[in-house]
Design a protein around this motif. Structure first.
Motif, PDB file in Angstrom:
ATOM      1  N   ALA A  94       0.845  -1.379  -0.106  1.00  0.00           N
ATOM      2  CA  ALA A  94       0.001  -0.079  -0.073  1.00  0.00           C
ATOM      3  C   ALA A  94       0.848   1.362  -0.081  1.00  0.00           C
ATOM      4  O   ALA A  94       0.601   2.234  -0.680  1.00  0.00           O
ATOM      5  N   ILE A  95       1.991   1.277   0.775  1.00  0.00           N
ATOM      6  CA  ILE A  95       2.947   2.336   0.548  1.00  0.00           C
ATOM      7  C   ILE A  95       3.518   2.435  -0.541  1.00  0.00           C
ATOM      8  O   ILE A  95       3.538   3.823  -0.845  1.00  0.00           O
ATOM      9  N   ARG A  96       3.937   1.581  -1.007  1.00  0.00           N
ATOM     10  CA  ARG A  96       4.686   1.625  -2.351  1.00  0.00           C
ATOM     11  C   ARG A  96       3.921   1.993  -3.386  1.00  0.00           C
ATOM     12  O   ARG A  96       4.075   2.775  -4.145  1.00  0.00           O
ATOM     13  N   THR A  97       2.462   1.552  -3.289  1.00  0.00           N
ATOM     14  CA  THR A  97       1.541   2.040  -4.311  1.00  0.00           C
ATOM     15  C   THR A  97       1.047   3.607  -4.191  1.00  0.00           C
ATOM     16  O   THR A  97       1.100   4.414  -5.163  1.00  0.00           O
ATOM     17  N   ALA A  98       1.338   4.371  -2.783  1.00  0.00           N
ATOM     18  CA  ALA A  98       0.973   5.504  -2.547  1.00  0.00           C
ATOM     19  C   ALA A  98       2.231   6.195  -3.015  1.00  0.00           C
ATOM     20  O   ALA A  98       2.047   7.318  -3.707  1.00  0.00           O
ATOM     21  N   ILE A  99       3.380   5.902  -2.764  1.00  0.00           N
ATOM     22  CA  ILE A  99       4.706   6.564  -3.138  1.00  0.00           C
ATOM     23  C   ILE A  99       4.581   6.711  -4.912  1.00  0.00           C
ATOM     24  O   ILE A  99       4.714   7.714  -5.693  1.00  0.00           O
ATOM     25  N   TYR A 100       4.281   5.609  -5.482  1.00  0.00           N
ATOM     26  CA  TYR A 100       4.312   5.437  -6.866  1.00  0.00           C
ATOM     27  C   TYR A 100       3.345   6.498  -7.379  1.00  0.00           C
ATOM     28  O   TYR A 100       3.500   7.284  -8.534  1.00  0.00           O
ATOM     29  N   GLN A 101       2.015   6.421  -6.790  1.00  0.00           N
ATOM     30  CA  GLN A 101       0.981   7.545  -7.281  1.00  0.00           C
ATOM     31  C   GLN A 101       1.389   8.914  -7.031  1.00  0.00           C
ATOM     32  O   GLN A 101       0.992   9.816  -7.755  1.00  0.00           O
ATOM     33  N   GLN A 102       1.525   9.013  -5.623  1.00  0.00           N
ATOM     34  CA  GLN A 102       1.740  10.550  -5.204  1.00  0.00           C
ATOM     35  C   GLN A 102       3.050  11.037  -5.086  1.00  0.00           C
ATOM     36  O   GLN A 102       3.464  12.287  -5.068  1.00  0.00           O
ATOM     37  N   GLY A 103       4.122  10.299  -5.096  1.00  0.00           N
ATOM     38  CA  GLY A 103       5.486  10.620  -4.829  1.00  0.00           C
ATOM     39  C   GLY A 103       5.686  10.652  -3.471  1.00  0.00           C
ATOM     40  O   GLY A 103       4.933  10.094  -2.762  1.00  0.00           O
ATOM     41  N   SER A 104       6.866  11.336  -3.159  1.00  0.00           N
ATOM     42  CA  SER A 104       7.185  11.232  -1.575  1.00  0.00           C
ATOM     43  C   SER A 104       7.401  12.510  -1.228  1.00  0.00           C
ATOM     44  O   SER A 104       8.572  13.066  -2.064  1.00  0.00           O
ATOM     45  N   PRO A 105       7.110  13.116   0.057  1.00  0.00           N
ATOM     46  CA  PRO A 105       6.438  12.371   0.801  1.00  0.00           C
ATOM     47  C   PRO A 105       4.880  12.341   0.457  1.00  0.00           C
ATOM     48  O   PRO A 105       4.434  12.929  -0.179  1.00  0.00           O
ATOM     49  N   THR A 106       4.362  11.429   0.878  1.00  0.00           N
ATOM     50  CA  THR A 106       3.083  11.063   0.905  1.00  0.00           C
ATOM     51  C   THR A 106       2.170  11.839   1.706  1.00  0.00           C
ATOM     52  O   THR A 106       2.644  12.002   2.767  1.00  0.00           O
ATOM     53  N   LYS A 107       0.884  11.911   1.359  1.00  0.00           N
ATOM     54  CA  LYS A 107       0.011  12.773   2.269  1.00  0.00           C
ATOM     55  C   LYS A 107       0.012  12.202   3.895  1.00  0.00           C
ATOM     56  O   LYS A 107      -0.110  12.935   4.597  1.00  0.00           O
ATOM     57  N   GLY A 108      -0.033  11.031   3.816  1.00  0.00           N
ATOM     58  CA  GLY A 108      -0.091  10.148   5.137  1.00  0.00           C
ATOM     59  C   GLY A 108       1.151  10.181   5.834  1.00  0.00           C
ATOM     60  O   GLY A 108       1.201   9.904   6.936  1.00  0.00           O
ATOM     61  N   SER A 109       2.323  10.457   5.153  1.00  0.00           N
ATOM     62  CA  SER A 109       3.408  10.488   5.938  1.00  0.00           C
ATOM     63  C   SER A 109       3.845  11.676   6.860  1.00  0.00           C
ATOM     64  O   SER A 109       4.648  11.563   7.662  1.00  0.00           O
ATOM     65  N   PHE A 110       2.917  12.579   6.918  1.00  0.00           N
ATOM     66  CA  PHE A 110       3.269  13.857   7.650  1.00  0.00           C
ATOM     67  C   PHE A 110       2.786  13.496   9.094  1.00  0.00           C
ATOM     68  O   PHE A 110       3.225  14.250  10.039  1.00  0.00           O
ATOM     69  N   LYS A 111       1.933  12.281   9.503  1.00  0.00           N
ATOM     70  CA  LYS A 111       1.765  12.111  10.707  1.00  0.00           C
ATOM     71  C   LYS A 111       2.969  11.528  11.474  1.00  0.00           C
ATOM     72  O   LYS A 111       2.890  11.674  12.712  1.00  0.00           O
TER      73      LYS A 111
END
Length: 156
Positions: A94-111
């Motif tokens: 799921a994280i890999r997919t989010a990084i692939y789609q959004q780049g990094s940092p992902t929206k969820g990583s700010f927590k």
């Protein structure tokens, strides 16, 4: 001058390490603990780490980047975000997919950040502490030069 450069090097390493921690980039501590400095000339300090992924911590990753699943699994295990082989692998994908789609940092990583930042740790430290470093250098330079001058004047 060597003393001044060593003080600045120690100061910068500490501030870079703190900023990485505050941005939430500490899992095993490998990257943070690997940051070192070296005085390479009378006017130059090099700060380095052998870990190439430091660039991702500084600049992020563009959309379309495929992060190795093994790295994500290790990170999830170290952070203890979930347990169980199936859950860990599922989250890694799921994280890999989010990084692939959004780049990094992902929206969820700010927590994971305690200061609201996830990128630009070196830029932040330089921008924030340049004035302090100049003041430190000036103070130490004054210490180093004032005593010889005082002694010379005293002899007169």
């Amino acid at each position: 001058m060597l003393k001044i450069l060593n003080l600045i090097g120690e100061f910068l390493v500490e501030k870079l390490q703190n900023e990485l921690r505050e941005q939430g980039h500490e899992a095993t501590g490998t990257l943070i603990n690997s940051i070192t400095y070296k005085v390479v000339s009378d006017t130059k300090i090099e700060i380095s780490t052998p870990h190439e992924y430091v660039n991702a911590m500084e600049n992020g990753l563009p959309q379309g980047t495929s992060v190795p699943i093994s790295a994500l699994i290790r990170w999830i295990e170290v952070k203890g975000i979930v347990t169980g082989d199936k859950e860990i692998k599922s989250l890694a994908w799921a994280i890999r997919t989010a990084i692939y789609q959004q780049g990094s940092p992902t929206k969820g990583s700010f927590k994971f950040s305690s200061n609201g930042r996830r990128l630009g740790f070196t830029e932040y430290v330089i921008d924030t502490y340049t004035k302090t470093i100049v003041q430190m250098a000036g103070k130490e330079l004054l210490k180093e030069t004032s005593q010889p001058i005082f002694n010379a004047v005293k002899k007169i």
